[in-house]
Design a protein around this motif. Structure first.
Motif, PDB file in Angstrom:
ATOM      1  N   PRO A   1      -2.276   7.863  36.378  1.00  0.00           N
ATOM      2  CA  PRO A   1      -1.357   6.851  36.465  1.00  0.00           C
ATOM      3  C   PRO A   1      -0.517   6.752  37.993  1.00  0.00           C
ATOM      4  O   PRO A   1      -0.239   8.200  38.281  1.00  0.00           O
ATOM      5  CB  PRO A   1      -0.353   7.251  35.303  1.00  0.00           C
ATOM      6  N   HIS A   2      -0.383   5.998  38.348  1.00  0.00           N
ATOM      7  CA  HIS A   2       0.391   5.705  39.480  1.00  0.00           C
ATOM      8  C   HIS A   2       1.939   5.262  39.271  1.00  0.00           C
ATOM      9  O   HIS A   2       2.158   4.670  38.355  1.00  0.00           O
ATOM     10  CB  HIS A   2      -0.059   4.576  40.749  1.00  0.00           C
TER      11      HIS A   2
ATOM     12  N   PHE B   1       5.049  -2.427  41.581  1.00  0.00           N
ATOM     13  CA  PHE B   1       5.187  -3.352  43.065  1.00  0.00           C
ATOM     14  C   PHE B   1       4.025  -3.756  43.525  1.00  0.00           C
ATOM     15  O   PHE B   1       3.497  -4.694  43.546  1.00  0.00           O
ATOM     16  CB  PHE B   1       5.750  -2.400  44.171  1.00  0.00           C
ATOM     17  N   GLU B   2       2.998  -2.677  43.845  1.00  0.00           N
ATOM     18  CA  GLU B   2       1.595  -3.256  44.226  1.00  0.00           C
ATOM     19  C   GLU B   2       0.956  -3.649  42.995  1.00  0.00           C
ATOM     20  O   GLU B   2       0.013  -4.548  43.151  1.00  0.00           O
ATOM     21  CB  GLU B   2       0.975  -2.202  45.113  1.00  0.00           C
ATOM     22  N   THR B   3       1.117  -2.859  41.878  1.00  0.00           N
ATOM     23  CA  THR B   3       0.496  -3.438  40.557  1.00  0.00           C
ATOM     24  C   THR B   3       1.506  -3.187  39.556  1.00  0.00           C
ATOM     25  O   THR B   3       2.479  -2.642  39.884  1.00  0.00           O
ATOM     26  CB  THR B   3      -1.005  -2.165  40.418  1.00  0.00           C
ATOM     27  N   HIS B   4       1.185  -3.172  38.227  1.00  0.00           N
ATOM     28  CA  HIS B   4       1.929  -2.813  37.249  1.00  0.00           C
ATOM     29  C   HIS B   4       1.178  -1.684  36.409  1.00  0.00           C
ATOM     30  O   HIS B   4       0.231  -2.051  35.569  1.00  0.00           O
ATOM     31  CB  HIS B   4       2.246  -4.053  36.250  1.00  0.00           C
ATOM     32  N   ASP B   5       1.418  -0.442  36.811  1.00  0.00           N
ATOM     33  CA  ASP B   5       0.797   0.602  36.049  1.00  0.00           C
ATOM     34  C   ASP B   5       1.379   0.942  34.901  1.00  0.00           C
ATOM     35  O   ASP B   5       2.412   1.637  34.931  1.00  0.00           O
ATOM     36  CB  ASP B   5       0.454   1.737  36.943  1.00  0.00           C
ATOM     37  N   ASP B   6       1.161   0.546  33.800  1.00  0.00           N
ATOM     38  CA  ASP B   6       1.590   0.836  32.622  1.00  0.00           C
ATOM     39  C   ASP B   6       0.946   2.025  31.918  1.00  0.00           C
ATOM     40  O   ASP B   6       1.248   2.160  30.485  1.00  0.00           O
ATOM     41  CB  ASP B   6       1.582  -0.537  31.571  1.00  0.00           C
ATOM     42  N   ARG B   7       0.170   2.646  32.567  1.00  0.00           N
ATOM     43  CA  ARG B   7      -0.214   3.986  31.935  1.00  0.00           C
ATOM     44  C   ARG B   7       0.779   4.893  31.794  1.00  0.00           C
ATOM     45  O   ARG B   7       1.529   5.061  32.371  1.00  0.00           O
ATOM     46  CB  ARG B   7      -1.398   4.550  32.788  1.00  0.00           C
ATOM     47  N   GLU B   8       0.597   5.700  30.693  1.00  0.00           N
ATOM     48  CA  GLU B   8       1.689   6.645  30.308  1.00  0.00           C
ATOM     49  C   GLU B   8       1.369   7.974  31.067  1.00  0.00           C
ATOM     50  O   GLU B   8       0.301   8.345  31.314  1.00  0.00           O
ATOM     51  CB  GLU B   8       1.505   7.083  28.889  1.00  0.00           C
ATOM     52  N   LEU B   9       2.485   8.725  31.743  1.00  0.00           N
ATOM     53  CA  LEU B   9       2.288   9.694  32.206  1.00  0.00           C
ATOM     54  C   LEU B   9       2.441  10.845  31.198  1.00  0.00           C
ATOM     55  O   LEU B   9       3.204  11.107  30.374  1.00  0.00           O
ATOM     56  CB  LEU B   9       3.538  10.079  33.274  1.00  0.00           C
TER      57      LEU B   9
ATOM     58  N   ILE C   1       8.341  -1.327  50.946  1.00  0.00           N
ATOM     59  CA  ILE C   1       7.169  -1.871  51.005  1.00  0.00           C
ATOM     60  C   ILE C   1       5.821  -1.255  50.268  1.00  0.00           C
ATOM     61  O   ILE C   1       4.812  -1.737  50.634  1.00  0.00           O
ATOM     62  CB  ILE C   1       6.776  -2.572  52.293  1.00  0.00           C
ATOM     63  N   HIS C   2       6.008  -0.245  49.526  1.00  0.00           N
ATOM     64  CA  HIS C   2       4.984   0.308  48.840  1.00  0.00           C
ATOM     65  C   HIS C   2       5.490   0.824  47.432  1.00  0.00           C
ATOM     66  O   HIS C   2       6.528   0.923  47.259  1.00  0.00           O
ATOM     67  CB  HIS C   2       4.181   1.377  49.648  1.00  0.00           C
ATOM     68  N   ARG C   3       4.682   1.302  46.790  1.00  0.00           N
ATOM     69  CA  ARG C   3       4.807   1.986  45.531  1.00  0.00           C
ATOM     70  C   ARG C   3       5.589   3.185  45.765  1.00  0.00           C
ATOM     71  O   ARG C   3       5.499   3.684  46.764  1.00  0.00           O
ATOM     72  CB  ARG C   3       3.445   2.174  44.576  1.00  0.00           C
ATOM     73  N   THR C   4       6.397   3.571  44.525  1.00  0.00           N
ATOM     74  CA  THR C   4       7.092   4.886  44.606  1.00  0.00           C
ATOM     75  C   THR C   4       6.030   6.258  44.775  1.00  0.00           C
ATOM     76  O   THR C   4       6.603   7.116  45.178  1.00  0.00           O
ATOM     77  CB  THR C   4       7.813   5.040  43.660  1.00  0.00           C
ATOM     78  N   GLY C   5       4.780   6.063  44.177  1.00  0.00           N
ATOM     79  CA  GLY C   5       3.900   7.400  44.232  1.00  0.00           C
ATOM     80  C   GLY C   5       2.472   7.183  43.722  1.00  0.00           C
ATOM     81  O   GLY C   5       2.481   6.045  43.022  1.00  0.00           O
ATOM     82  N   HIS C   6       1.825   7.976  43.903  1.00  0.00           N
ATOM     83  CA  HIS C   6       0.399   7.920  43.697  1.00  0.00           C
ATOM     84  C   HIS C   6      -0.166   9.040  42.715  1.00  0.00           C
ATOM     85  O   HIS C   6       0.591  10.140  42.804  1.00  0.00           O
ATOM     86  CB  HIS C   6      -0.527   7.726  44.671  1.00  0.00           C
TER      87      HIS C   6
ATOM     88  N   ARG D   1       9.798  11.414  24.862  1.00  0.00           N
ATOM     89  CA  ARG D   1       9.706  10.223  24.662  1.00  0.00           C
ATOM     90  C   ARG D   1       8.849   9.559  25.786  1.00  0.00           C
ATOM     91  O   ARG D   1       8.723   9.880  26.987  1.00  0.00           O
ATOM     92  CB  ARG D   1      10.874   9.241  24.724  1.00  0.00           C
ATOM     93  N   PRO D   2       7.889   8.593  25.612  1.00  0.00           N
ATOM     94  CA  PRO D   2       6.691   8.210  26.512  1.00  0.00           C
ATOM     95  C   PRO D   2       7.461   7.684  27.640  1.00  0.00           C
ATOM     96  O   PRO D   2       8.627   7.205  27.843  1.00  0.00           O
ATOM     97  CB  PRO D   2       6.006   7.150  25.740  1.00  0.00           C
ATOM     98  N   VAL D   3       6.734   7.899  28.909  1.00  0.00           N
ATOM     99  CA  VAL D   3       7.252   7.243  30.001  1.00  0.00           C
ATOM    100  C   VAL D   3       6.022   6.996  30.925  1.00  0.00           C
ATOM    101  O   VAL D   3       4.989   7.446  31.011  1.00  0.00           O
ATOM    102  CB  VAL D   3       8.019   8.289  31.084  1.00  0.00           C
ATOM    103  N   MET D   4       6.125   5.536  31.382  1.00  0.00           N
ATOM    104  CA  MET D   4       5.003   5.065  32.194  1.00  0.00           C
ATOM    105  C   MET D   4       5.270   5.019  33.617  1.00  0.00           C
ATOM    106  O   MET D   4       6.521   4.990  33.895  1.00  0.00           O
ATOM    107  CB  MET D   4       4.952   3.316  31.610  1.00  0.00           C
ATOM    108  N   GLY D   5       4.186   4.997  34.405  1.00  0.00           N
ATOM    109  CA  GLY D   5       4.207   5.078  35.763  1.00  0.00           C
ATOM    110  C   GLY D   5       5.070   4.085  36.308  1.00  0.00           C
ATOM    111  O   GLY D   5       5.793   4.259  37.252  1.00  0.00           O
ATOM    112  N   PHE D   6       5.040   2.612  35.721  1.00  0.00           N
ATOM    113  CA  PHE D   6       6.013   1.812  36.443  1.00  0.00           C
ATOM    114  C   PHE D   6       7.287   1.878  36.309  1.00  0.00           C
ATOM    115  O   PHE D   6       8.009   1.700  37.051  1.00  0.00           O
ATOM    116  CB  PHE D   6       5.618   0.190  35.835  1.00  0.00           C
TER     117      PHE D   6
END
Length: 392
Positions: free
Chosen positions: A331-332, A336-344, A315-320, A290-295
């Protein structure tokens, strides 16, 4: 020089079709866009504007300044030279006019790592009849993926870093109250890293006590702290086996006392569990196909930390993303800092590094890396930290 390394033109055509684009227009000026160098293989990137057009059908085209033709010598396609700006505009109109071109843009700068093309360049192209669309899916598929050689390099670097970190922390935590300073421990770690043949681009982070509550703290000679008894020790170190390959990036934690107090233990355990929650989610989605997104991974870690009452201290994203850039273009893990909806997707790599930062007290971060290999997600180093390093 190898141009368009490992670029699967059939896969690119399929991805372009899904975007509704006629081609991928890669732009660079003074190294503004690392994606362009990664995909084209053109090293160094020059001091003049460069455009490379990768159409869904037909031959690639490089539009480059006449004084920088050497950089594209041997390019597998048509080379269109220009000198004055009128020639450049005419070349762009001829090559990409009236097309839909995918480029490294992000609406309202939503994901800065995708927003590499200046607004003025987009305006110029639009005036020439080009419709620009975001290339995020292409960046993930063709710029952020690790090769087999890069996976091997990363694994070797990751295990070396883990060994150095464990040894350095075991040595340091016994020296609380002896005058050990942050820069001294940093120098020891750097010496070990260079002795192991690793390539460092910047110095590791070493932070004692309250300094660990600053996520990007940098110790400086004369302005660094001495380690006191019963203090948190944070060590964040990153390196690669050689220039041009992917990085390994880790954070390890110690405590300069035999029995960490309950508050330190609670924060450490919360961070560790948040790290594991993110890893468990990507592993589960891979098993389930199943797909999973960075966010989503960020949300998994952040939810757990919030339930323990430390949400405001994360106070920062979980990973880069990690590729040939330490903070890569893929994908990050970020909602939090952004909404990164790119698929891993298989082939990409990233850090997982939740943290809790309590100003004036201490901070805790635990960082590992994940790459999605042929058999699924793989965590590096192989043995991740499960307990604070304390004096033996």
């Amino acid at each position: 020089m190898t141009f368009l390394p490992d670029l699967d033109r059939a896969a690119l055509a399929e991805a372009l079709a899904a975007l509704g684009a006629d081609g991928w227009l890669l732009f660079d000026f003074h190294g503004l866009n690392p994606v362009a160098g990664r995909v084209t293989g053109i090293g160094g990137m020059g001091t003049r504007r460069l455009f490379v057009w990768l159409p869904a059908r037909g031959e690639p085209v490089a539009i480059t300044h006449r004084i920088e033709l050497q950089s594209v010598r041997g390019f597998p396609g048509r080379i269109v030279p220009y000198a004055e700006y009128g020639e450049l505009h005419a070349a762009l109109r001829d090559v990409v006019g009236a097309t839909v071109a995918a480029m490294e843009v992000s609406a309202e700068d939503a994901v800065p790592y995708l927003d590499r093309v200046p607004h003025g360049v987009v305006q110029l192209l639009e005036r020439l009849g080009v419709r620009v669309v975001p290339s995020g899916r292409l960046v993930t598929a063709f710029a952020a993926r690790w090769s087999a050689a890069e996976i091997a390099d990363h694994e070797a670097a990751a295990e070396t870093l883990a060994t150095i970190a464990r040894e350095a922390l075991a040595w340091a935590v016994t020296r609380g109250g002896t005058g050990l300073r942050e820069c001294e421990l940093q120098a020891r770690v750097v010496e070990r890293m260079r002795g192991a043949g690793l390539d460092l681009t910047t110095l590791p982070i070493v932070a004692f006590g309250a300094n660990a509550a600053d996520p990007h703290y940098e110790p400086r000679p004369g302005h660094d702290a001495a380690l006191a008894p019963d203090q948190v020790v944070l060590l964040d170190l990153w390196a690669r086996r050689r220039p041009g390959t992917v990085f390994a990036d880790q954070t390890w934690m110690g405590f300069s006392g035999r029995t960490p107090p309950e508050r330190v233990r609670l924060v450490w355990e919360t961070v560790r569990q948040a790290r594991e929650a993110a890893i468990a989610l990507v592993e589960a989605r891979a098993r389930e196909r199943r797909p999973v997104m960075g966010f989503e991974l960020d949300r998994a870690a952040r939810t757990l930390i919030g339930r323990q009452g430390f949400g405001d201290a994360f106070i920062h994203r979980t990973g880069h993303s990690i590729d040939r850039e330490l903070h890569g273009s893929g994908p990050h893990l970020d909602d939090f800092e952004t909404h990164d909806d790119r698929e891993l997707v298989p082939g990409v790599g990233f850090s997982v590094e939740p943290g809790i930062y309590l100003p004036g007290e201490f901070g805790v971060r635990s960082e590992v890396n994940v790459y999605w290999g042929p058999a699924g997600p793989v965590v590096t180093p192989a043995a991740r930290q499960e307990a604070l390093v304390t004096p033996a």
